[in-house]
Design a protein around this motif. Sequence first.
Motif, short mmCIF file in Angstrom:
data_model
loop_
_atom_site.label_atom_id
_atom_site.label_comp_id
_atom_site.label_asym_id
_atom_site.label_seq_id
_atom_site.Cartn_x
_atom_site.Cartn_y
_atom_site.Cartn_z
N SER A 1 -0.11 14.42 -1.30
CA SER A 1 1.20 13.56 -1.02
C SER A 1 0.80 12.34 -1.38
O SER A 1 -0.50 11.78 -0.98
CB SER A 1 1.99 14.01 0.19
OG SER A 1 1.21 13.34 1.29
N CYS A 2 1.87 11.68 -1.84
CA CYS A 2 1.65 9.94 -1.86
C CYS A 2 3.13 9.37 -1.90
O CYS A 2 3.91 10.02 -2.43
CB CYS A 2 0.87 9.59 -3.02
SG CYS A 2 0.77 7.79 -3.36
N PHE B 1 0.97 -1.35 0.16
CA PHE B 1 0.03 -0.08 -0.08
C PHE B 1 0.76 1.14 -0.05
O PHE B 1 2.22 1.10 0.37
CB PHE B 1 -1.03 0.01 1.16
CG PHE B 1 -0.01 0.14 2.58
CD1 PHE B 1 0.04 1.50 3.13
CD2 PHE B 1 0.18 -1.14 3.42
CE1 PHE B 1 0.61 1.54 4.19
CE2 PHE B 1 0.90 -0.83 4.56
CZ PHE B 1 1.00 0.44 5.08
N TYR B 2 0.12 2.28 -0.41
CA TYR B 2 0.84 3.73 -0.41
C TYR B 2 0.15 4.77 0.63
O TYR B 2 -1.19 4.28 0.62
CB TYR B 2 1.04 4.31 -1.74
CG TYR B 2 1.73 3.41 -2.76
CD1 TYR B 2 3.19 3.21 -2.56
CD2 TYR B 2 1.13 2.85 -3.88
CE1 TYR B 2 3.81 2.50 -3.54
CE2 TYR B 2 1.89 2.16 -4.68
CZ TYR B 2 3.23 1.93 -4.47
OH TYR B 2 4.01 1.27 -5.46
N ASN B 3 0.82 5.37 1.15
CA ASN B 3 0.18 6.53 2.04
C ASN B 3 -0.21 7.76 1.39
O ASN B 3 0.58 8.30 0.73
CB ASN B 3 0.83 6.61 3.50
CG ASN B 3 1.15 5.43 4.27
OD1 ASN B 3 0.19 5.11 4.92
ND2 ASN B 3 2.56 5.38 4.76
N VAL B 4 -1.61 8.06 1.16
CA VAL B 4 -1.96 9.30 0.43
C VAL B 4 -2.60 10.24 1.44
O VAL B 4 -3.06 9.90 2.59
CB VAL B 4 -3.04 8.56 -0.61
CG1 VAL B 4 -3.47 9.63 -1.39
CG2 VAL B 4 -2.37 7.45 -1.37
N SER B 5 -2.26 11.46 1.19
CA SER B 5 -3.14 12.51 1.84
C SER B 5 -3.69 13.72 0.92
O SER B 5 -2.93 13.84 -0.08
CB SER B 5 -2.22 13.14 2.91
OG SER B 5 -0.95 13.97 2.52
N VAL B 6 -4.74 14.20 1.23
CA VAL B 6 -5.13 15.26 0.46
C VAL B 6 -5.91 16.33 1.39
O VAL B 6 -6.52 16.11 2.40
CB VAL B 6 -6.61 14.98 -0.24
CG1 VAL B 6 -7.30 16.20 -1.07
CG2 VAL B 6 -6.11 13.80 -1.36
#
Length: 205
Positions: A90-91, A27-32
């Motif tokens: 960010s990802c 998995f990848y950590n994603v933020s908006v």
Amino acid sequence: ANTGRVYDILINDNLALAKVRGNYQSFYNVSVEFKQFTQTEKNLIIRTIYENPTIMSALLNHKLPKELHEELLHAGVNVFPTSNKDLKTSCSCPDYATICKHIAGLVYMIAIEIDKDPFLIFRLQGLDLLDSLNLEIEKKSIKDIDDLFTGKDVNVEGKLDFSKIPNLYAQIFELLDDNPVFYSKDFKSILSNAYKTQPRYLKRG
């Protein structure tokens, strides 16, 4: 997003976090992160909604009316982000794109949540619409029941004189759409017929 790859979504204030399953890692950590409304923009939004009963009715029925979006755009406030410059993202994936597919997946999931709860798009930008509208309503002075039985609207017997209540038929119909959000049929026609027939029954009584 449609295949369940976006999960563990957490929305807190103006920040949305999630994990997105990837091709090279589990998995990848994603933020908006959303920009916040200015105080001037908040005041304008509240005033626009409060002064339009149709818009308020739609929101309370969990619908985001097109009229609100159009009126705010005309006033210079865009409720929805229009480009990646309106979002801080960010990802942890190796993709060089500003908006990678993992970020796009989270944005899509946020849009689904906004469809369920239109107040979310405002909360994401620092405006708790329900609380703000309640505060505006509380500012309006509401008469105590005892106050109704004093003054010019009371007859000599101390009872309310309903004959002095103005006929608001025209004003009510100006506020109503032909198909308001709270009723699926032609509510205006039904109400109009009620206004016409009710006096006959009162006379019979």
